[in-house]
Scaffold this motif. Structure first.
Motif: not given
Length: 421
Positions: A233-259
């Motif tokens: 779900l984190q990856a799917a959400a990050a893919r949808r806002v990849l161009d419009s919200d890079p800060d959220f993408v960065r947070e999602a990738l961090t969450a994926i890494e920690e998880t």
């Protein structure tokens, strides 16, 4: 003729001869004792003395079969030579109970008794039958003192029948051996098979192994399943806002890494238990690790804790962590990313209560094929600790999961109330 001289009959005959060989030490010792009471009689000249020694040897053999690896050796010999039916299993391991030892002694005595008779017949009958068969062809044998025929029997028509008589004696001996072998094969599952105590011990071992496997399966399901749901779900959400919200993408990738990093550690712990085959020393995260779980679970969680979680026993704390993890995984899977979850943990004097509330989506969630095992696993964890769970719709379009785990000694499992989600 296969029944008398086939491969199975020959193996059973060999098994009986081995029984006769095992009887010999007991028989010889008994002959010496019997000879003390008849000092003026030649030791092996009296058939009555031999029969008495035979009868005295069997109880001594039965007593020796009560000790040592008698059942293991008897089972190995019976499996190799007796031709026991495959649907009637024999016991494995030494005789540990009184009933098993008595049964083993009965088998050992029967084996040696029949083996002694068949072995004696195997030594005595073939020479006798051969001599009878050659009588028509040798006058010296017919007139000998050892085997002299009465004059009334020294007639041509009788002599013609003697070879067939000798052959019939051999066939009769083979039939006796086949019957004795079949008798042993039929009694082997009864005397060497598992006793009720053996079956109970085997069932307890299987139940313990199954409990360990189920526990490890729940560990894998909860840790890996939650991580995969969160990462997906984190990856799917990050893919949808990849161009419009890079800060959220960065947070999602961090969450994926920690998880994934946390899940790899948990997976190593579970696989270590699988490799060792031991349940003792089970380790895993507890309630003290909830902060890391809530921070990277993929859904916003408001958590309220009442009481001291540090006083919760380690086993209860680990199970509580897994219950919270699976509840969050269900909320993430069915509600989607961004659906708020309210978590309440109350540490009472006698029990730990966990409550998770989350709204249900307006659109039905896609259920994976075969359904999930999350709620069932949560219920199993609670029941094993003597607790209970309840899960289902609650209030105005919400979903509530409640688990109550006793903090004292383990009680009797109570019925778990749950509905399929």
């Amino acid at each position: 003729m296969t029944l008398l001289f086939g491969r199975r009959a020959r193996l059973r005959w060999l098994h009986l001869i081995i029984g006769g060989a095992l009887l010999m030490p007991y028989f010889l010792a008994a002959m010496v004792v019997v000879g003390w009471f008849h000092p003026h009689t030649e030791l092996f000249s009296s058939f009555s003395q031999q029969l008495t020694a035979f009868a005295c040897a069997l109880p001594v053999a039965a007593v020796t079969a009560l000790f040592g690896p008698a059942r293991q050796l008897s089972v190995a010999a019976a499996r190799a030579l007796c031709g026991v039916p495959g649907d009637r299993p024999l016991a494995d391991g030494p005789a540990r109970t009184r009933q098993a030892r008595v049964r083993t002694a009965g088998w050992y005595t029967l084996h040696l008794a029949l083996g002694g008779v068949i072995s004696g017949a195997t030594l005595a009958v073939p020479p006798l039958a051969g001599t009878i068969a050659v009588l028509p062809f040798s006058r010296s044998v017919r007139e000998s003192r050892t085997f002299g025929l009465p004059e009334a029997m020294d007639r041509p028509w009788i002599l013609v029948l003697l070879p067939f008589v000798g052959l019939a004696i051999l066939v009769a001996m083979a039939g006796c051996a086949a019957l004795a072998g079949a008798l042993l094969a039929g009694r082997a599952p009864v005397l060497l098979g598992p006793t009720p105590q053996d079956r109970l011990a085997a069932a307890e071992r299987r139940a313990a192994e199954l409990a360990v496997r189920n526990r490890l399966a729940r560990e894998l399901h909860d840790s890996v399943g939650h991580a995969l749901s969160a990462v997906t779900l984190q990856a799917a959400a990050a893919r949808r806002v990849l161009d419009s919200d890079p800060d959220f993408v960065r947070e999602a990738l961090t969450a994926i890494e920690e998880t994934t990093r946390r899940t790899v550690g948990e997976l190593d712990s579970v696989l270590g238990l699988l490799r060792s085959g031991e349940e003792h020393g089970a380790t895993g995260p507890g309630l003290d690790a909830l902060d890391g779980l809530l921070e990277h679970c993929g859904v916003p969680v408001s958590c309220a804790v009442r009481g001291e979680t540090g006083t919760v026993p380690a086993a209860v704390s680990r199970e509580a962590y897994r219950i919270v993890q699976e509840g969050l995984s269900n909320a993430l899977r069915h509600g989607g990313h961004g659906v708020p979850v309210e978590l309440r943990i109350t540490v009472g004097a006698a029990e730990l209560e966990i409550t998770l509330d989350n709204p249900l989506p307006e659109r039905a969630a896609v259920v994976r094929p075969g359904g999930g095992r999350g709620l069932r696993g949560i219920a199993e964890r609670a029941v094993l600790l003597g607790g209970r769970t309840q899960a289902g719709p609650h209030g105005d379009g919400g979903w509530r999961l409640t688990a109550r785990l006793p903090l004292g000694t383990r009680g009797h499992p109570r019925t778990s109330e749950q509905e399929n989600r």
